[in-house]
Scaffold this motif. Structure first.
Motif, PDB file in Angstrom:
ATOM      1  N   LEU A   1       4.120   8.258   1.763  1.00  0.00           N
ATOM      2  CA  LEU A   1       4.922   9.137   0.900  1.00  0.00           C
ATOM      3  C   LEU A   1       4.436  10.574   1.035  1.00  0.00           C
ATOM      4  CD1 LEU A   1       7.001   9.597  -1.388  1.00  0.00           C
ATOM      5  CD2 LEU A   1       5.155   9.086  -3.011  1.00  0.00           C
ATOM      6  N   HIS A   2       5.355  11.461   1.372  1.00  0.00           N
ATOM      7  CA  HIS A   2       5.034  12.883   1.484  1.00  0.00           C
ATOM      8  C   HIS A   2       5.914  13.658   0.518  1.00  0.00           C
ATOM      9  CE1 HIS A   2       3.801  16.674   3.396  1.00  0.00           C
ATOM     10  NE2 HIS A   2       5.068  17.043   3.240  1.00  0.00           N
ATOM     11  N   GLY A   3       5.276  14.281  -0.469  1.00  0.00           N
ATOM     12  CA  GLY A   3       6.008  15.127  -1.405  1.00  0.00           C
ATOM     13  C   GLY A   3       5.873  16.584  -1.004  1.00  0.00           C
ATOM     14  N   PHE A   4       6.947  17.349  -1.125  1.00  0.00           N
ATOM     15  CA  PHE A   4       6.895  18.744  -0.674  1.00  0.00           C
ATOM     16  C   PHE A   4       7.650  19.658  -1.631  1.00  0.00           C
ATOM     17  CE2 PHE A   4      10.921  17.254   0.948  1.00  0.00           C
ATOM     18  CZ  PHE A   4      11.763  18.372   0.904  1.00  0.00           C
ATOM     19  N   GLU A   5       7.282  20.920  -1.599  1.00  0.00           N
ATOM     20  CA  GLU A   5       7.984  21.977  -2.325  1.00  0.00           C
ATOM     21  C   GLU A   5       8.479  23.001  -1.303  1.00  0.00           C
ATOM     22  OE1 GLU A   5       8.549  21.887  -5.458  1.00  0.00           O
ATOM     23  OE2 GLU A   5       7.010  20.574  -6.347  1.00  0.00           O
ATOM     24  N   VAL A   6       9.568  23.657  -1.607  1.00  0.00           N
ATOM     25  CA  VAL A   6      10.098  24.722  -0.748  1.00  0.00           C
ATOM     26  C   VAL A   6       9.682  26.066  -1.343  1.00  0.00           C
ATOM     27  CG1 VAL A   6      12.165  25.811   0.196  1.00  0.00           C
ATOM     28  CG2 VAL A   6      12.052  23.314  -0.038  1.00  0.00           C
TER      29      VAL A   6
ATOM     30  N   LEU B   1       0.840  -1.196   0.000  1.00  0.00           N
ATOM     31  CA  LEU B   1       0.000   0.000   0.000  1.00  0.00           C
ATOM     32  C   LEU B   1       0.876   1.247   0.000  1.00  0.00           C
ATOM     33  CD1 LEU B   1      -2.629  -0.958   2.759  1.00  0.00           C
ATOM     34  CD2 LEU B   1      -2.457  -1.763   0.395  1.00  0.00           C
ATOM     35  N   LEU B   2       0.523   2.214  -0.834  1.00  0.00           N
ATOM     36  CA  LEU B   2       1.215   3.496  -0.869  1.00  0.00           C
ATOM     37  C   LEU B   2       0.232   4.575  -0.416  1.00  0.00           C
ATOM     38  CD1 LEU B   2       3.660   5.250  -1.574  1.00  0.00           C
ATOM     39  CD2 LEU B   2       2.763   5.427  -3.911  1.00  0.00           C
ATOM     40  N   VAL B   3       0.498   5.168   0.738  1.00  0.00           N
ATOM     41  CA  VAL B   3      -0.368   6.202   1.292  1.00  0.00           C
ATOM     42  C   VAL B   3       0.230   7.565   0.947  1.00  0.00           C
ATOM     43  CG1 VAL B   3      -1.440   7.137   3.364  1.00  0.00           C
ATOM     44  CG2 VAL B   3      -1.031   4.673   3.174  1.00  0.00           C
ATOM     45  N   ALA B   4      -0.464   8.315   0.083  1.00  0.00           N
ATOM     46  CA  ALA B   4      -0.034   9.672  -0.252  1.00  0.00           C
ATOM     47  C   ALA B   4      -0.552  10.596   0.840  1.00  0.00           C
ATOM     48  CB  ALA B   4      -0.589  10.077  -1.616  1.00  0.00           C
ATOM     49  N   SER B   5       0.357  11.214   1.588  1.00  0.00           N
ATOM     50  CA  SER B   5      -0.052  11.901   2.809  1.00  0.00           C
ATOM     51  C   SER B   5       0.531  13.294   2.924  1.00  0.00           C
ATOM     52  CB  SER B   5       0.373  11.083   4.036  1.00  0.00           C
ATOM     53  OG  SER B   5       0.080  11.769   5.232  1.00  0.00           O
ATOM     54  N   ASP B   6      -0.299  14.224   3.433  1.00  0.00           N
ATOM     55  CA  ASP B   6       0.194  15.549   3.800  1.00  0.00           C
ATOM     56  C   ASP B   6       0.225  15.710   5.319  1.00  0.00           C
ATOM     57  OD1 ASP B   6      -2.459  15.692   4.429  1.00  0.00           O
ATOM     58  OD2 ASP B   6      -2.939  17.357   3.088  1.00  0.00           O
ATOM     59  N   PHE B   7       0.112  14.583   6.023  1.00  0.00           N
ATOM     60  CA  PHE B   7       0.148  14.519   7.488  1.00  0.00           C
ATOM     61  C   PHE B   7      -1.057  15.196   8.149  1.00  0.00           C
ATOM     62  CE2 PHE B   7       5.018  14.666   6.884  1.00  0.00           C
ATOM     63  CZ  PHE B   7       5.018  13.324   6.522  1.00  0.00           C
ATOM     64  N   SER B   8      -2.149  15.322   7.419  1.00  0.00           N
ATOM     65  CA  SER B   8      -3.371  15.922   7.954  1.00  0.00           C
ATOM     66  C   SER B   8      -4.232  14.862   8.636  1.00  0.00           C
ATOM     67  CB  SER B   8      -4.172  16.579   6.827  1.00  0.00           C
ATOM     68  OG  SER B   8      -4.616  15.590   5.902  1.00  0.00           O
ATOM     69  N   GLY B   9      -5.279  15.325   9.315  1.00  0.00           N
ATOM     70  CA  GLY B   9      -6.208  14.405   9.959  1.00  0.00           C
ATOM     71  C   GLY B   9      -6.860  13.437   8.993  1.00  0.00           C
ATOM     72  N   PRO B  10      -7.374  13.904   7.835  1.00  0.00           N
ATOM     73  CA  PRO B  10      -7.958  12.974   6.870  1.00  0.00           C
ATOM     74  C   PRO B  10      -6.975  11.911   6.388  1.00  0.00           C
ATOM     75  CG  PRO B  10      -8.679  15.200   6.392  1.00  0.00           C
ATOM     76  CD  PRO B  10      -7.630  15.314   7.468  1.00  0.00           C
ATOM     77  N   CYS B  11      -5.716  12.283   6.202  1.00  0.00           N
ATOM     78  CA  CYS B  11      -4.717  11.305   5.767  1.00  0.00           C
ATOM     79  C   CYS B  11      -4.421  10.300   6.874  1.00  0.00           C
ATOM     80  CB  CYS B  11      -3.436  12.016   5.326  1.00  0.00           C
ATOM     81  SG  CYS B  11      -3.591  12.876   3.744  1.00  0.00           S
TER      82      CYS B  11
END
Length: 287
Positions: A183-188, A154-164
């Motif tokens: 997996l958390h993808g981010f931009e600076v 399983l790959l969980v795409a997450s922004d570390f929020s409550g729904p995730c």
């Protein structure tokens, strides 16, 4: 697999839903809860049948669209040992599917085909799917691939929020034996304005987000050794596809909030790109 989870297969009986049917049958066999297959006939099909056709033999009795759909459903599930409840309606898909969901105990899992117009209603994104996921405790599995066994990665795409977090917990509950990667993808922000310190800015952001990721896992009730955490700089949707291509995950997991459900989450967003482009099944969980 988890026990006593109800499964609702929402199908338009198109060949694109054959894989969803196979997956729903496999899941229902393992879950042990109620198993319902439902289809909704478009009223335009009835109008089309009113057009004069070529002469037919005297013995021919043309079935109505509803009768034809019911026959196809019975044929699909004729050899299933588990008792399936078959439901056929006519009109708007959500108007028929929602009462079925409301009558099921616990947290039922809706299974359907890939995201596109016409899967289980006139416009899937922002319409039928939105209404199905509007209430808490709803989960929807969109099936793209053939069934070759249980979900293993399983790959969980997450922004570390409550729904995730809720999506991660639901995925673990449904598929307790699967390996999970978050997996958390981010931009600076304003990275392009930086010069020689770009790499340092990315590394610093990644270190901070890794700490947030571990806290996220603890809040979800999972130990670090139960889940693989990946923090990557880049576009989240592209990273999900790259991860699928490299590690062959077979289920992507996404969370949605309660303010408009999938419509606000998906339309014009990263999640929409993930749902409509990735070559994998996708589980969408309503917080």
């Amino acid at each position: 697999m988890s026990e006593s989870n109800a499964v609702l297969l929402a199908t338009d009986l198109d060949f694109r839903c054959d894989r969803a049917t196979d997956r729903a049958i496999a899941l229902a066999r393992g879950f042990g809860g109620a198993a319902i297959a439902a289809t909704v006939v478009d009223p335009s099909e009835r109008r089309a049948q009113q057009v004069r056709r070529h002469a037919a033999p005297a013995w021919y009795r043309e079935p109505s669209p509803t009768q034809a759909a019911e026959r196809r459903l019975r044929h699909e599930f004729a050899d299933q040992a588990q008792r399936w409840t078959l439901r056929v309606g006519e009109g708007r898909a959500a108007d028929h599917l929602l009462p079925i969901l409301d009558g099921l105990d616990g947290e039922p899992l809706v299974v359907t085909g890939p995201v596109r117009d016409g899967v289980i209603g006139p416009t899937v994104l922002g319409s039928t799917v939105d209404r199905l996921l509007r209430r808490e405790g709803r989960s929807l599995l969109m099936v793209r691939r053939r069934v070759h066994g249980d979900y293993r990665r399983l790959l969980v795409a997450s922004d570390f929020s409550g729904p995730c977090r809720r999506a991660l917990q639901r995925a673990r509950s449904l598929f307790p034996n699967a390996a999970i990667t978050v997996l958390h993808g981010f931009e600076v922000p304003m990275l392009g304005l930086l010069d020689s310190s770009q790499e340092h800015a990315i590394a610093q952001a990644a270190a901070q987000l890794r700490e947030e990721g571990h806290a996220f896992l603890r809040e979800a009730g999972l130990a670090d050794d139960e889940v693989e955490l990946r923090i990557e700089h880049g576009d989240p949707a592209r990273l999900v596809q790259q991860h699928l291509e490299t590690f062959e995950d077979d289920l992507v997991v996404l969370g949605t909030h309660g303010r408009g459900a999938v419509y606000e989450l998906v339309v014009g967003s990263v999640a929409r790109r993930i749902l409509t482009t990735v070559d994998a099944d996708a589980l969408v969980v309503r917080d």
